[in-house]
Design a protein around this motif. Structure first.
Motif, mmCIF file in Angstrom:
data_model
loop_
_atom_site.group_PDB
_atom_site.id
_atom_site.type_symbol
_atom_site.label_atom_id
_atom_site.label_comp_id
_atom_site.label_asym_id
_atom_site.label_seq_id
_atom_site.Cartn_x
_atom_site.Cartn_y
_atom_site.Cartn_z
ATOM 1 N N LYS A 140 39.779 52.468 41.714
ATOM 2 C CA LYS A 140 40.772 53.511 41.481
ATOM 3 C C LYS A 140 40.271 54.906 41.859
ATOM 4 O O LYS A 140 41.063 55.821 42.009
ATOM 5 C CB LYS A 140 41.199 53.501 40.002
ATOM 6 C CG LYS A 140 41.901 52.219 39.583
ATOM 7 C CD LYS A 140 43.187 51.985 40.357
ATOM 8 C CE LYS A 140 43.902 50.716 39.994
ATOM 9 N NZ LYS A 140 44.498 50.748 38.655
ATOM 10 N N ASP A 173 46.916 56.482 48.209
ATOM 11 C CA ASP A 173 46.851 57.158 46.917
ATOM 12 C C ASP A 173 45.695 58.144 46.832
ATOM 13 O O ASP A 173 45.800 59.177 46.169
ATOM 14 C CB ASP A 173 46.732 56.124 45.796
ATOM 15 C CG ASP A 173 47.943 55.226 45.724
ATOM 16 O OD1 ASP A 173 49.062 55.747 45.579
ATOM 17 O OD2 ASP A 173 47.788 54.002 45.844
ATOM 18 N N SER A 190 44.563 47.366 43.837
ATOM 19 C CA SER A 190 44.376 48.401 44.843
ATOM 20 C C SER A 190 43.754 47.755 46.068
ATOM 21 O O SER A 190 43.237 46.639 46.003
ATOM 22 C CB SER A 190 43.475 49.537 44.341
ATOM 23 O OG SER A 190 42.128 49.106 44.254
ATOM 24 N N ILE A 198 42.123 54.704 49.334
ATOM 25 C CA ILE A 198 42.569 53.741 48.326
ATOM 26 C C ILE A 198 44.080 53.672 48.446
ATOM 27 O O ILE A 198 44.769 54.690 48.380
ATOM 28 C CB ILE A 198 42.170 54.178 46.911
ATOM 29 C CG1 ILE A 198 40.645 54.281 46.784
ATOM 30 C CG2 ILE A 198 42.716 53.199 45.870
ATOM 31 C CD1 ILE A 198 40.183 54.868 45.463
ATOM 32 N N GLU A 199 44.605 52.488 48.644
ATOM 33 C CA GLU A 199 46.042 52.353 48.848
ATOM 34 C C GLU A 199 46.667 51.379 47.851
ATOM 35 O O GLU A 199 46.003 50.492 47.317
ATOM 36 C CB GLU A 199 46.351 51.904 50.271
ATOM 37 C CG GLU A 199 45.803 50.534 50.619
ATOM 38 C CD GLU A 199 46.082 50.134 52.060
ATOM 39 O OE1 GLU A 199 46.715 49.091 52.271
ATOM 40 O OE2 GLU A 199 45.655 50.872 52.978
ATOM 41 N N ASN A 200 47.956 51.604 47.595
ATOM 42 C CA ASN A 200 48.764 50.729 46.732
ATOM 43 C C ASN A 200 48.113 50.476 45.371
ATOM 44 O O ASN A 200 48.111 49.348 44.862
ATOM 45 C CB ASN A 200 49.044 49.391 47.428
ATOM 46 C CG ASN A 200 49.921 49.558 48.654
ATOM 47 O OD1 ASN A 200 50.690 50.513 48.747
ATOM 48 N ND2 ASN A 200 49.806 48.638 49.601
ATOM 49 N N ALA A 201 47.551 51.527 44.771
ATOM 50 C CA ALA A 201 46.911 51.385 43.463
ATOM 51 C C ALA A 201 47.969 51.365 42.361
ATOM 52 O O ALA A 201 48.871 52.202 42.340
ATOM 53 C CB ALA A 201 45.936 52.529 43.230
#
Length: 346
Positions: free
Chosen positions: A172, A122, A152, A134-137
């Motif tokens: 985030k 993201d 996240s 930052i992933e899968n937020a």
């Protein structure tokens, strides 16, 4: 039951006539200008190297991967061979591109492509010697399942391995050594010590409504003064499964922060922030009725405005040239065409 998010108010959008396709203009320090507009392109991601090279990723004619590079004018350059969703850079010879199942590094001559085996990227950041993603937020939904929880995963590239990093908050957004997000349903900040993330004490947000929750979605740090500026939202149940809310701004320095709650532009769960190079910050968010608007956090006040765009293009990414006033934004229309590149402070 779904959550219906009702925004209390929205920023006034000023629609400005667009410039011709591929126009090249010089922006003043306080005004956004359209640098390039193209009906065939979609622009999704932007990064600016410390030397001022601007990289823009998107698609052409809806499907063909596209990568541009330039400063005042842009040329198409060879991409890594996959659709790029996010970009980050540390220098002209260290540029990273992230896709769905691959990522790559530009070394100044060629792309070095590797498989990406983790979650959806993201956000991507090159900060000092660290490369973060930052992933899968999760995003607070305008309509979704009740009981939403922020989530996240934060990863850092260590050598050639992407390692998951433990954080005291749900992250985030990042800038410098600061992370913005939430903890236990409340807006939160954390700082990187060089080896670990530590939560930073914040003043309590006045609880004006029962069941109130809040989150910071991004943070911007002024490199000269160390002033921290973060954007987020505060929301509360206001009838059945409906939620009402407002924009939350946080400004200050380590050891002393203050909040401002603004009825306009309401809840903005995807608001992005970048420093302006003059001690303030730009906050960009989708405007009511289409297009994108901004809040400009200055030394003493907050100004509002809208991005000039011919067809209500939405800003998808924002990037600043480190230690300068040059900031860039890219976006596209809801249709997936009509890409635009904006600049400010050039």
């Amino acid at each position: 039951m779904g959550i219906l998010l009702r925004v209390t108010a929205a920023a006034v959008a000023v629609i400005v006539a667009a410039e011709p396709a591929a126009a090249h203009t010089v922006a003043s320090a306080d005004q956004w200008k359209v640098v390039r507009a193209d009906r065939r392109n979609t622009y999704d991601a932007v990064t600016v190297t410390p030397g001022g090279a601007v990289w823009v990723a998107g698609t052409r004619n809806g499907t063909e991967s596209l990568l541009l590079k330039g400063r005042s004018t842009f040329k198409r350059v060879t991409g890594p061979g996959f659709r790029v969703k996010r970009l980050a850079s540390a220098s002209d010879t260290r540029v990273w591109a992230f896709g769905t199942s691959k990522y790559a590094r530009w070394d100044g001559k060629r792309w070095q492509v590797k498989p990406w085996t983790h979650g959806r990227v993201d956000r991507a950041y090159s900060i000092g010697k660290n490369l973060w993603v930052i992933e899968n937020a999760t995003t607070f939904p305008s309509a979704g399942a009740a009981g939403w929880k922020p989530r996240s995963t934060l990863r850092r590239l260590t050598g050639s391995t992407w390692r998951k990093v433990s954080t005291p908050i749900v992250v985030k957004g990042l800038d410098g050594t600061w992370a913005a997000g939430s903890a236990r349903g409340k807006a939160a900040l954390a700082r990187w010590t060089g080896t670990a993330w530590r939560a930073v004490p914040l003043p309590a947000i006045p609880a004006a409504h029962p069941g109130q929750i809040s989150e910071l979605t991004d943070v911007a740090v002024d490199g000269e003064t160390a002033r921290v500026m973060a954007v987020g939202w505060v929301a509360w149940p206001c009838g059945g499964s409906s939620y009402c809310g407002e924009t939350l701004l946080l400004t200050g320095y380590l050891g002393g922060f203050q909040y401002e709650v603004r009825p306009e532009p309401g809840v903005q769960p995807r608001a992005q922030a970048e420093p302006d190079g003059r001690g303030g910050a730009w906050v960009v968010y989708p405007a009511k009725g289409g297009g994108s608007a901004y809040l400009h956090i200055g030394a003493e006040n907050v100004e509002t405005g809208a991005f000039p765009a011919p067809s209500k293009q939405v800003v998808r990414d924002l990037a600043i040239q480190v230690e300068s006033r040059s900031i860039w934004a890219v976006g596209t229309a809801p249709s997936g065409r009509n890409g635009v590149i904006w600049a400010n402070g050039r």
